[in-house]
Design a protein around this motif. Structure first.
Motif, PDB file in Angstrom:
ATOM      1  N   VAL C  51      47.238 -49.417 -88.925  1.00 23.42           N
ATOM      2  CA  VAL C  51      47.211 -48.898 -87.560  1.00 23.42           C
ATOM      3  C   VAL C  51      45.919 -49.356 -86.883  1.00 23.42           C
ATOM      4  CG1 VAL C  51      46.990 -46.787 -86.195  1.00 23.42           C
ATOM      5  CG2 VAL C  51      48.745 -46.940 -87.950  1.00 23.42           C
ATOM      6  N   GLY C  52      44.823 -49.286 -87.624  1.00 24.79           N
ATOM      7  CA  GLY C  52      43.545 -49.747 -87.089  1.00 24.79           C
ATOM      8  C   GLY C  52      43.617 -51.215 -86.679  1.00 24.79           C
ATOM      9  N   TRP C  53      44.189 -52.032 -87.533  1.00 15.26           N
ATOM     10  CA  TRP C  53      44.300 -53.458 -87.227  1.00 15.26           C
ATOM     11  C   TRP C  53      45.176 -53.681 -86.001  1.00 15.26           C
ATOM     12  CZ3 TRP C  53      49.002 -56.075 -87.272  1.00 15.26           C
ATOM     13  CH2 TRP C  53      48.902 -57.425 -86.936  1.00 15.26           C
ATOM     14  N   SER C  54      46.331 -52.978 -86.012  1.00 19.55           N
ATOM     15  CA  SER C  54      47.294 -53.166 -84.933  1.00 19.55           C
ATOM     16  C   SER C  54      46.671 -52.806 -83.583  1.00 19.55           C
ATOM     17  CB  SER C  54      48.522 -52.303 -85.231  1.00 19.55           C
ATOM     18  OG  SER C  54      49.235 -52.066 -84.075  1.00 19.55           O
ATOM     19  N   LEU C  55      45.889 -51.710 -83.540  1.00 17.90           N
ATOM     20  CA  LEU C  55      45.269 -51.288 -82.279  1.00 17.90           C
ATOM     21  C   LEU C  55      44.189 -52.282 -81.842  1.00 17.90           C
ATOM     22  CD1 LEU C  55      45.008 -47.447 -82.862  1.00 17.90           C
ATOM     23  CD2 LEU C  55      46.547 -48.648 -81.309  1.00 17.90           C
ATOM     24  N   SER C  56      43.419 -52.774 -82.805  1.00 18.25           N
ATOM     25  CA  SER C  56      42.343 -53.666 -82.404  1.00 18.25           C
ATOM     26  C   SER C  56      42.877 -55.072 -82.100  1.00 18.25           C
ATOM     27  CB  SER C  56      41.261 -53.735 -83.492  1.00 18.25           C
ATOM     28  OG  SER C  56      41.768 -54.407 -84.612  1.00 18.25           O
ATOM     29  N   HIS C  57      44.085 -55.347 -82.569  1.00 14.63           N
ATOM     30  CA  HIS C  57      44.671 -56.664 -82.332  1.00 14.63           C
ATOM     31  C   HIS C  57      45.562 -56.669 -81.097  1.00 14.63           C
ATOM     32  CE1 HIS C  57      45.816 -60.690 -83.663  1.00 14.63           C
ATOM     33  NE2 HIS C  57      47.045 -60.391 -83.301  1.00 14.63           N
ATOM     34  N   GLU C 121      55.491 -47.311 -96.146  1.00 13.11           N
ATOM     35  CA  GLU C 121      55.225 -48.706 -96.463  1.00 13.11           C
ATOM     36  C   GLU C 121      56.201 -49.619 -95.739  1.00 13.11           C
ATOM     37  OE1 GLU C 121      53.830 -49.121-100.481  1.00 13.11           O
ATOM     38  OE2 GLU C 121      54.826 -51.069-100.628  1.00 13.11           O
ATOM     39  N   TYR C 122      57.474 -49.247 -95.747  1.00 17.10           N
ATOM     40  CA  TYR C 122      58.458 -50.148 -95.141  1.00 17.10           C
ATOM     41  C   TYR C 122      58.493 -50.022 -93.625  1.00 17.10           C
ATOM     42  CZ  TYR C 122      59.649 -51.908 -99.631  1.00 17.10           C
ATOM     43  OH  TYR C 122      59.573 -52.548-100.839  1.00 17.10           O
ATOM     44  N   ALA C 127      57.479 -53.207 -88.909  1.00 21.06           N
ATOM     45  CA  ALA C 127      56.749 -53.412 -87.658  1.00 21.06           C
ATOM     46  C   ALA C 127      55.898 -54.684 -87.686  1.00 21.06           C
ATOM     47  CB  ALA C 127      55.861 -52.196 -87.382  1.00 21.06           C
ATOM     48  N   HIS C 128      55.224 -54.949 -88.803  1.00 17.90           N
ATOM     49  CA  HIS C 128      54.221 -56.015 -88.793  1.00 17.90           C
ATOM     50  C   HIS C 128      54.444 -57.121 -89.806  1.00 17.90           C
ATOM     51  CE1 HIS C 128      51.888 -54.044 -85.789  1.00 17.90           C
ATOM     52  NE2 HIS C 128      51.704 -52.963 -86.523  1.00 17.90           N
ATOM     53  N   GLU C 227      39.808 -57.674 -94.039  1.00 14.87           N
ATOM     54  CA  GLU C 227      41.254 -57.900 -93.992  1.00 14.87           C
ATOM     55  C   GLU C 227      42.000 -56.622 -94.332  1.00 14.87           C
ATOM     56  OE1 GLU C 227      41.571 -60.942 -97.085  1.00 14.87           O
ATOM     57  OE2 GLU C 227      42.363 -59.382 -98.406  1.00 14.87           O
ATOM     58  N   VAL C 228      43.235 -56.554 -93.837  1.00 15.69           N
ATOM     59  CA  VAL C 228      44.128 -55.459 -94.194  1.00 15.69           C
ATOM     60  C   VAL C 228      45.506 -56.066 -94.462  1.00 15.69           C
ATOM     61  CG1 VAL C 228      42.962 -53.665 -92.847  1.00 15.69           C
ATOM     62  CG2 VAL C 228      44.738 -55.050 -91.779  1.00 15.69           C
ATOM     63  N   SER C 229      46.331 -55.338 -95.238  1.00 20.58           N
ATOM     64  CA  SER C 229      47.692 -55.817 -95.453  1.00 20.58           C
ATOM     65  C   SER C 229      48.585 -54.640 -95.797  1.00 20.58           C
ATOM     66  CB  SER C 229      47.739 -56.854 -96.582  1.00 20.58           C
ATOM     67  OG  SER C 229      48.016 -56.221 -97.809  1.00 20.58           O
ATOM     68  N   PRO C 230      49.901 -54.791 -95.615  1.00 19.04           N
ATOM     69  CA  PRO C 230      50.806 -53.675 -95.944  1.00 19.04           C
ATOM     70  C   PRO C 230      50.771 -53.318 -97.425  1.00 19.04           C
ATOM     71  CG  PRO C 230      51.931 -55.295 -94.603  1.00 19.04           C
ATOM     72  CD  PRO C 230      50.631 -55.914 -95.006  1.00 19.04           C
TER      73      PRO C 230
END
Lengths: 282, 258, 308
Positions: C51-57, C121-122, C127-128, C227-230
């Motif tokens: 969520v953090g990545w998605s918002l900042s991206h 997770e899914y 979503a991403h 980095e982040v990943s699912p």
């Protein structure tokens, strides 16, 4: 049989066998969250036996089961010292160690996996699955099965009734390991390729869920649980991501609606009284 | 004097420094109907647990038919001829009535019968015997059901039947009449009289004094982990120590009826 | 030279361990207080990071805003993890408490939490997608070189932060009214109710703490490793479980020790025996402990032995 149908049935057969391996342990009240490890042992045993020695398929499968059973028999003594959450963690750890050993062994192909040079048809998988199902039902209908369910319900009282709780639990764990090994052998022979990454924690989690959602009280549970979770996504024809998402939703919903699984003793009793009124059900 | 089937000699047990049993010694005679009474917390259930092997005594010995049970694991004591029921019902919740009762036969079933399906091999696997005994108790109706949904009184009876199924020579019952109504208690008494007439020794804990009085001939009384009376039930009311112990006891312990 | 290299590995191991600490504490709280092996923890951790990545991206969903500052994005990520944790509480712990009296008697919360693990997770995968995403922060090359060793300053700060949070938590558990209520619930939920503790209001606090700890840990990871990943939760989750067991189930300080031990044995094992040996080392350690000393280093004897 179309190729698609054959493929689905083969996966169904393997999943059902795998589910029974976990069920046999769960029926005595032990949760095994390391199914993938025992399946991997069978799969790699099968790969080596057919590639290096070239044994016939029936012997290869038999040895996969025997090896899975023997290893879990040896592991059973330390693991069954543990209880509750610790048993879940211990079995989980075993699966991780098995995967780690395979990844580190160049003889077993390490991370690149192994190709198996013999293969089997769907029919073989289905025949073995039917044998495993029948044997499981048979076992649960005997006094041994009764003793297993007694140990599940109340270890202390079962002990006072003269049930050798330790023998029952070790036996069930070893038999579960053997059946898991068998399912691994079938997987290896059917798909012709195995890699350590396939036998991961998710596989262990899924198979335990098949059993718990199906219900551990009767031998119907794993059959229904594995069939339900293998066939429903196929029938819905949805992408993998959505499939597991829906799987998760079903699990949460099932735990709210039928926490003891789809098939319970009372449900079976109601059905059988309706079908055969007047006949007493054991 | 007849032979004793169970002999307790100086049995002591403490939990975390608290003495629950202190030098308890008494004999249960072969074929007798022996009651063990005493206020709550007197150590009766602990004594049962020591006899059935759940706890090892800290000191002293339990002899069953002159055999020292020390070191005999709890699992093997039922095979020696000693079975019991529990104060708080301990039936297997996911087994049917018949299955619970048949579990009681476990210790005396030969291995070959262990691997026969229960629904087919009825006679050899002891199923008929189980059904018969259930019938004699008037519980044939419920045998397909799992036990958790049954009324208390019926579950209580099933526990007695299960203990009996092991074919014991000594049957230990922990408060079999607790929670039963008068009619049920009378059935139980008749049944236990019948059991006793087959030569099975009874050792029972109960608070229902009319029930104990009409069934048992011998009684041992415990208080604070010690044995304060052991003898014929007819002389119980004349014993000074017993009267002292029961003075000011809770009202449901009706010694006045004794 | 070898000695210095090993020392550097030890430093790296301790830094890696700091990531595991908070997650291990989250696991140990759930087990210690509720006797609940909460498998949603890896998913909550991943959720906060993604969520953090998605918002900042991308910014807020549905084009409500442009990309958000990374710090704020991570804070919102943490809040999301807390909310998701409360959702889990609503459908696992509280529900079964109402229905069966004692939820811990059954494997039900455990199975439900596996269900939620899949759901979270899914959802993120849908979503991403499954790619690893870069998470850019201003701290890229803040290494502190001293006496021949390299210590990353954000990592050091993270380690200190983790320990401070756990210290605060430990204070909360031992000194405050809420802490006493939590410990009473851990001892015996029924007795706690009789003592007048409102279990239904206190238990969500555990889940809030779990969400918070997962979120903090994910933020630390994103800042340090960029980095982040699912799948980021799976790796950390399993290592944190190991850390919890090593420290002893239910012991908050044990989780710190366990986290550092796991981090250390992981980096040292990689250094001496190669990349894929860490798995064997860490899990063998765990297995031996579970079998021979299930209380771990600082654990309580009674926790986790209850029947499923």
């Amino acid at each position: 049989m179309s190729g698609y149908l054959a493929g689905v049935l083969a996966i169904l057969g393997i999943n059902i066998i795998f589910a029974y391996s976990i069920y046999i342990t769960a029926a005595t009240g032990q949760l095994n969250l390391g199914g993938a490890g025992f399946q991997a042992i069978g799969a790699y045993a099968c790969a080596i036996l057919s590639n290096e020695i070239g044994l016939p398929i029936s012997l290869t499968l038999m040895f996969s089961a025997i090896l899975g059973g023997a290893i879990s028999f040896l592991i059973a003594f330390p693991v069954l010292r543990t209880k509750g959450v610790y048993m879940v963690l211990a079995t989980f750890a075993i699966a991780e160690i098995v995967a780690g050993i395979i990844l580190n062994s160049s003889y077993l192909g390490g991370p690149t996996g192994m190709i198996i040079n013999t293969y089997i048809e769907t029919e073989v998988v289905l025949i073995v699955a039917i044998i495993v199902i029948l044997l499981s039902f048979y076992m649960m209908s005997t006094r041994i099965g009764l003793a297993m369910r007694a140990v599940h319900d109340d270890e202390a009282v079962a002990d006072l009734m003269g049930v050798n709780k330790r023998a029952i639990q070790v036996g069930a764990f070893a038999l579960g390991g053997a059946i898991a090994g068998l399912s691994g052998g079938l997987y290896a022979l059917y798909f012709g390729f195995i890699e350590a990454q396939y036998f991961n924690a998710n596989i262990s989690i899924f198979v335990l869920l098949y059993v718990l959602i199906g219900g551990t009280q009767t031998a119907w549970g794993p059959l229904l649980g594995a069939s339900f979770f293998t066939l429903i996504p196929e029938a819905l024809r949805i992408g993998d991501d959505w499939r597991f998402f829906i799987f998760g939703v079903i699990i949460v919903a099932m735990m709210i609606l039928r926490p003891e699984g789809i098939v319970t003793r009372d449900a079976l009793d109601r059905v059988s009284t309706r079908l055969f009124p007047g006949k007493s059900n054991v | 004097m007849s032979r004793s089937i169970l002999k307790l000699s100086n049995v002591s047990k403490s939990f975390g420094g608290v003495k629950v049993l202190e030098n308890v010694s008494f004999d249960v005679e072969q074929g007798s109907r022996h009651a063990l009474i005493g206020p709550n917390g007197a150590g009766k259930t602990t004594l049962f647990n020591v006899i059935s092997g759940i706890h090892e005594p800290d000191k002293g010995s339990v002899f069953f038919e002159e055999k020292d049970l020390n070191g005999v694991p709890s699992r093997k004591r039922i095979k020696e001829g000693l079975s019991r029921s529990f104060q708080n019902i301990r039936l297997m919740p996911h087994l049917s009535v018949l299955e619970n009762v048949m579990l009681g036969q476990h210790s005396r079933v030969p291995f070959i019968d262990m691997i026969k399906p229960l629904s087919l091999a009825s006679k050899s696997a002891g199923k008929d015997e189980a059904i018969e005994t259930l019938n004699s108790f008037g519980i044939d109706l419920h045998r397909g059901q799992t036990v958790s949904s049954l009324p208390y009184g019926i579950r209580k009876k099933i526990e007695v039947v299960r203990a009996l199924m092991a074919g014991p020579r000594l049957l230990m019952l922990d408060e079999p009449a607790a929670g039963l109504n008068t009619v049920e208690t009378n059935t139980l008494r008749d049944f236990l009289n019948e059991v006793s007439s087959r030569g099975i020794t009874l050792l029972l804990v109960d608070h229902d004094m009319p029930f104990v009085n009409s069934l048992c001939t011998q009684v041992s009384v415990m208080n604070f982990g010690q044995l304060i009376y052991d003898g014929p039930i007819s002389e119980l009311r004349n014993d000074k120590k017993v009267l002292e112990a029961y003075l000011g006891m809770d009202e449901d312990t009706e010694l006045s009826n004794a | 030279m070898l000695f210095e290299q090993v020392l550097q590995q030890i430093i790296n191991g301790l830094m890696l361990g700091s990531i595991y600490i908070s997650v291990a504490v989250a696991f140990t709280l759930a087990i210690g207080i509720l006797n609940f092996l909460n498998f949603t923890i890896p998913a909550l951790y991943m959720l906060a990071g993604m969520v953090g990545w998605s918002l900042s991206h991308y910014g807020l969903p549905f084009g409500l805003s442009g990309p958000i500052h990374w710090g704020l994005a991570l804070v919102i990520g943490i809040i999301c993890a807390i909310l998701a944790s409360l959702l889990v509480e609503r459908f696992t712990y509280r529900y079964f408490k109402m229905k069966h009296g004692d939820a811990t008697e059954h494997a039900i919360p455990l199975v439900s939490s596996l269900g939620f693990l899949l759901i979270f997770e899914y959802l993120i995968l849908i979503a991403h997608g499954s790619d690893t995403r870069g998470f850019s922060t201003p701290f890229t090359n803040l290494d502190w070189k001293t006496a021949g060793f390299i210590i990353s300053i954000p990592q050091l700060a993270s380690l200190i932060l983790s320990i401070l949070i756990v210290a605060a938590l430990s204070f909360l558990l031992s000194r405050t009214k809420v802490g006493r209520a939590l410990r009473a619930i851990a001892e015996n939920p029924d007795a706690a109710t009789m003592m007048g503790i409102d279990v239904d209001r206190i238990v969500p606090i555990v889940f809030i703490l779990i969400g918070f700890l997962c979120g903090i840990s994910a933020s630390i990871f994103a800042i340090n490793y960029h980095e982040v990943s699912p799948y980021m939760g799976d790796h950390v989750g399993t290592k944190a479980i190991a850390a919890m067991v090593i420290g002893g189930l239910g012991s908050v300080w044990g989780a710190i020790a366990g986290g550092l031990i796991v981090g250390l044995s992981e980096t040292l094992s990689i250094y001496f025996f190669g990349a894929s040996s860490a798995q064997i080392t860490v899990w063998s350690l765990l297995l031996i402990l579970v079998v021979f000393k299930p209380t771990g280093l600082f654990g309580h004897n009674a926790i986790g032995k209850g029947k499923f």
